[in-house]
Design a protein around this motif. Structure first.
Motif, PDB file in Angstrom:
ATOM      1  N   ARG A  96      34.277   1.179 -64.268  1.00  0.00           N
ATOM      2  CA  ARG A  96      34.672  -0.050 -63.577  1.00  0.00           C
ATOM      3  C   ARG A  96      33.899  -1.253 -64.102  1.00  0.00           C
ATOM      4  O   ARG A  96      34.472  -2.329 -64.326  1.00  0.00           O
ATOM      5  CB  ARG A  96      34.447   0.110 -62.075  1.00  0.00           C
ATOM      6  CG  ARG A  96      34.742  -1.145 -61.255  1.00  0.00           C
ATOM      7  CD  ARG A  96      34.644  -0.866 -59.760  1.00  0.00           C
ATOM      8  NE  ARG A  96      34.766  -2.087 -59.003  1.00  0.00           N
ATOM      9  CZ  ARG A  96      33.742  -2.867 -58.651  1.00  0.00           C
ATOM     10  NH1 ARG A  96      32.511  -2.509 -59.010  1.00  0.00           N
ATOM     11  NH2 ARG A  96      33.933  -3.967 -57.955  1.00  0.00           N
ATOM     12  N   ILE A  97      32.590  -1.095 -64.317  1.00  0.00           N
ATOM     13  CA  ILE A  97      31.777  -2.199 -64.823  1.00  0.00           C
ATOM     14  C   ILE A  97      32.247  -2.624 -66.210  1.00  0.00           C
ATOM     15  O   ILE A  97      32.363  -3.821 -66.516  1.00  0.00           O
ATOM     16  CB  ILE A  97      30.292  -1.802 -64.866  1.00  0.00           C
ATOM     17  CG1 ILE A  97      29.714  -1.742 -63.448  1.00  0.00           C
ATOM     18  CG2 ILE A  97      29.490  -2.769 -65.717  1.00  0.00           C
ATOM     19  CD1 ILE A  97      29.686  -3.072 -62.732  1.00  0.00           C
ATOM     20  N   ILE A 141      24.788   0.376 -62.096  1.00  0.00           N
ATOM     21  CA  ILE A 141      25.536   1.460 -61.462  1.00  0.00           C
ATOM     22  C   ILE A 141      24.624   2.451 -60.741  1.00  0.00           C
ATOM     23  O   ILE A 141      25.113   3.393 -60.111  1.00  0.00           O
ATOM     24  CB  ILE A 141      26.417   2.211 -62.477  1.00  0.00           C
ATOM     25  CG1 ILE A 141      25.554   2.960 -63.508  1.00  0.00           C
ATOM     26  CG2 ILE A 141      27.371   1.250 -63.165  1.00  0.00           C
ATOM     27  CD1 ILE A 141      26.376   3.814 -64.454  1.00  0.00           C
ATOM     28  N   ASP A 148      32.196   0.900 -54.253  1.00  0.00           N
ATOM     29  CA  ASP A 148      32.018   1.643 -55.503  1.00  0.00           C
ATOM     30  C   ASP A 148      30.727   2.471 -55.467  1.00  0.00           C
ATOM     31  O   ASP A 148      30.702   3.644 -55.830  1.00  0.00           O
ATOM     32  CB  ASP A 148      31.985   0.654 -56.670  1.00  0.00           C
ATOM     33  CG  ASP A 148      32.164   1.320 -58.025  1.00  0.00           C
ATOM     34  OD1 ASP A 148      32.957   2.275 -58.116  1.00  0.00           O
ATOM     35  OD2 ASP A 148      31.518   0.885 -58.979  1.00  0.00           O
ATOM     36  N   GLN A 149      29.648   1.840 -54.994  1.00  0.00           N
ATOM     37  CA  GLN A 149      28.358   2.528 -54.925  1.00  0.00           C
ATOM     38  C   GLN A 149      28.374   3.658 -53.910  1.00  0.00           C
ATOM     39  O   GLN A 149      27.763   4.713 -54.111  1.00  0.00           O
ATOM     40  CB  GLN A 149      27.243   1.529 -54.555  1.00  0.00           C
ATOM     41  CG  GLN A 149      26.876   0.561 -55.656  1.00  0.00           C
ATOM     42  CD  GLN A 149      26.065   1.216 -56.765  1.00  0.00           C
ATOM     43  OE1 GLN A 149      25.507   2.287 -56.607  1.00  0.00           O
ATOM     44  NE2 GLN A 149      26.008   0.556 -57.913  1.00  0.00           N
ATOM     45  N   ASP A 180      32.010  -3.768 -54.922  1.00  0.00           N
ATOM     46  CA  ASP A 180      30.813  -3.161 -55.513  1.00  0.00           C
ATOM     47  C   ASP A 180      30.156  -2.196 -54.535  1.00  0.00           C
ATOM     48  O   ASP A 180      29.702  -1.108 -54.919  1.00  0.00           O
ATOM     49  CB  ASP A 180      29.807  -4.244 -55.915  1.00  0.00           C
ATOM     50  CG  ASP A 180      30.261  -5.046 -57.128  1.00  0.00           C
ATOM     51  OD1 ASP A 180      31.184  -4.590 -57.832  1.00  0.00           O
ATOM     52  OD2 ASP A 180      29.688  -6.126 -57.366  1.00  0.00           O
ATOM     53  N   ASN A 203      32.048   6.332 -55.232  1.00  0.00           N
ATOM     54  CA  ASN A 203      32.442   6.762 -56.568  1.00  0.00           C
ATOM     55  C   ASN A 203      31.280   7.378 -57.340  1.00  0.00           C
ATOM     56  O   ASN A 203      30.116   7.071 -57.092  1.00  0.00           O
ATOM     57  CB  ASN A 203      33.013   5.580 -57.369  1.00  0.00           C
ATOM     58  CG  ASN A 203      34.356   5.126 -56.826  1.00  0.00           C
ATOM     59  OD1 ASN A 203      35.126   5.928 -56.284  1.00  0.00           O
ATOM     60  ND2 ASN A 203      34.650   3.847 -56.960  1.00  0.00           N
ATOM     61  N   SER A 204      31.622   8.228 -58.290  1.00  0.00           N
ATOM     62  CA  SER A 204      30.610   8.831 -59.152  1.00  0.00           C
ATOM     63  C   SER A 204      30.037   7.776 -60.083  1.00  0.00           C
ATOM     64  O   SER A 204      30.641   6.721 -60.318  1.00  0.00           O
ATOM     65  CB  SER A 204      31.232   9.950 -59.981  1.00  0.00           C
ATOM     66  OG  SER A 204      32.165   9.413 -60.909  1.00  0.00           O
ATOM     67  N   SER A 205      28.860   8.044 -60.650  1.00  0.00           N
ATOM     68  CA  SER A 205      28.245   7.090 -61.562  1.00  0.00           C
ATOM     69  C   SER A 205      29.104   6.889 -62.799  1.00  0.00           C
ATOM     70  O   SER A 205      29.138   5.796 -63.382  1.00  0.00           O
ATOM     71  CB  SER A 205      26.837   7.548 -61.952  1.00  0.00           C
ATOM     72  OG  SER A 205      26.851   8.868 -62.453  1.00  0.00           O
ATOM     73  N   LYS A 242      32.428   6.946 -62.924  1.00  0.00           N
ATOM     74  CA  LYS A 242      33.523   6.056 -62.547  1.00  0.00           C
ATOM     75  C   LYS A 242      33.004   4.627 -62.327  1.00  0.00           C
ATOM     76  O   LYS A 242      33.683   3.655 -62.655  1.00  0.00           O
ATOM     77  CB  LYS A 242      34.198   6.567 -61.276  1.00  0.00           C
ATOM     78  CG  LYS A 242      35.512   5.875 -60.951  1.00  0.00           C
ATOM     79  CD  LYS A 242      36.226   6.580 -59.806  1.00  0.00           C
ATOM     80  CE  LYS A 242      37.554   5.901 -59.497  1.00  0.00           C
ATOM     81  NZ  LYS A 242      38.279   6.604 -58.408  1.00  0.00           N
ATOM     82  N   ARG A 243      31.787   4.507 -61.809  1.00  0.00           N
ATOM     83  CA  ARG A 243      31.196   3.174 -61.622  1.00  0.00           C
ATOM     84  C   ARG A 243      30.976   2.496 -62.973  1.00  0.00           C
ATOM     85  O   ARG A 243      31.198   1.297 -63.122  1.00  0.00           O
ATOM     86  CB  ARG A 243      29.876   3.272 -60.855  1.00  0.00           C
ATOM     87  CG  ARG A 243      30.027   3.745 -59.427  1.00  0.00           C
ATOM     88  CD  ARG A 243      28.814   3.400 -58.568  1.00  0.00           C
ATOM     89  NE  ARG A 243      27.568   3.960 -59.042  1.00  0.00           N
ATOM     90  CZ  ARG A 243      27.111   5.164 -58.694  1.00  0.00           C
ATOM     91  NH1 ARG A 243      27.825   5.952 -57.898  1.00  0.00           N
ATOM     92  NH2 ARG A 243      25.938   5.588 -59.139  1.00  0.00           N
ATOM     93  N   VAL A 255      39.536   4.720 -63.482  1.00  0.00           N
ATOM     94  CA  VAL A 255      39.292   4.003 -62.234  1.00  0.00           C
ATOM     95  C   VAL A 255      40.485   4.082 -61.282  1.00  0.00           C
ATOM     96  O   VAL A 255      40.333   4.368 -60.094  1.00  0.00           O
ATOM     97  CB  VAL A 255      38.953   2.526 -62.530  1.00  0.00           C
ATOM     98  CG1 VAL A 255      38.798   1.741 -61.239  1.00  0.00           C
ATOM     99  CG2 VAL A 255      37.676   2.445 -63.354  1.00  0.00           C
TER     100      VAL A 255
END
Length: 233
Positions: free
Chosen positions: A148-149, A178, A136-137, A133, A140-142, A144-145, A214
């Motif tokens: 993933r979620i 995110i 990811d933060q 996580d 990665n772009s929002s 892409k986040r 992702v």
């Protein structure tokens, strides 16, 4: 330690009530415990989904993670006998959980290596998820986040058939998870639907093609300056 005539079965222990164990059932939005409450027990989620949230000193709430059946809740209670809950956990949908007292949890972990192994694997998996996580933060772009979620909530990657329909969750909650705004989440969800990554008909269904966002970073270029609002509650 169990005697020779009794074989300890972790699955049976986590499925039934007993000394130091009670079953609790919560309706959607029901509360397991609140931030600041005494941390005196651990929950094992038998059915349903739950979310973990924290509130800052200024009153801002953020959703940390979504839990599913097979997860433990409130493991921080094992650290100290007079500790406090670090977060609030509430039911996303109807939940059934086994509430295990702190003393009983410590006893069975000490006496039963098979149970200790299961709990250790859970803690290691949770630690790896937390690190993922954070990465990811940071990187990665929002968009892409969000992908993933949604995949995590649909349980892609777990053994067996994934539950591609995710439980009801608001766009505000997804935005909190995110680190973006509701309007951005709405725009991304609309985009995912147009690209065939998700379907929406009362519930959100996640398709395997979303994995490409992702894993392979396969997302067409787009102009996101004027997000279109999608009316998903």
């Amino acid at each position: 330690m169990t005697n020779d005539s009794t074989t300890f079965d972790p699955a049976v222990f986590l499925a039934h009530t007993g000394l130091g164990r009670t079953v609790v059932e919560l309706k959607p939005k029901g509360t397991f415990f609140c931030q600041g409450d005494p941390a005196d027990s651990v929950y094992y989620l038998q059915k349903g989904r739950a979310k973990v949230t924290v509130v800052s000193q200024k009153g801002k709430e953020a959703t940390i993670t979504i839990l599913s059946a097979g997860d433990f809740i409130g493991e921080e209670s094992l650290v100290s006998a007079d500790g406090l809950r670090m977060a609030t956990t509430t039911a996303v949908n109807s939940c059934t959980a086994l509430k295990i007292s702190r003393n009983k949890m410590l006893q069975v972990m000490h006496d039963e290596p098979a149970f200790a192994d299961i709990f250790l694997r859970f803690l290691l998996t949770r630690s790896m998820r937390t690190q993922a996580d954070l990465v990811d933060q940071l990187f990665n772009s929002s968009e892409k986040r969000l992908a993933r979620i949604l995949l995590l909530m649909a349980e892609f990657g777990k053994s067996g058939e994934p539950e591609t329909f995710i439980p009801h969750i608001t766009q505000e909650t997804l935005a909190e998870m995110i680190g973006t705004t509701r309007s951005r989440v709405s725009f991304f969800m609309n985009r995912f639907r147009k690209l065939g990554f998700i379907s929406y008909n009362g519930r959100i269904q996640v398709h395997k093609s979303l994995l490409n966002v992702v894993l392979l970073d396969q997302l067409p270029e787009h102009n996101a300056e004027k997000p279109e609002i999608l009316s998903i509650p």
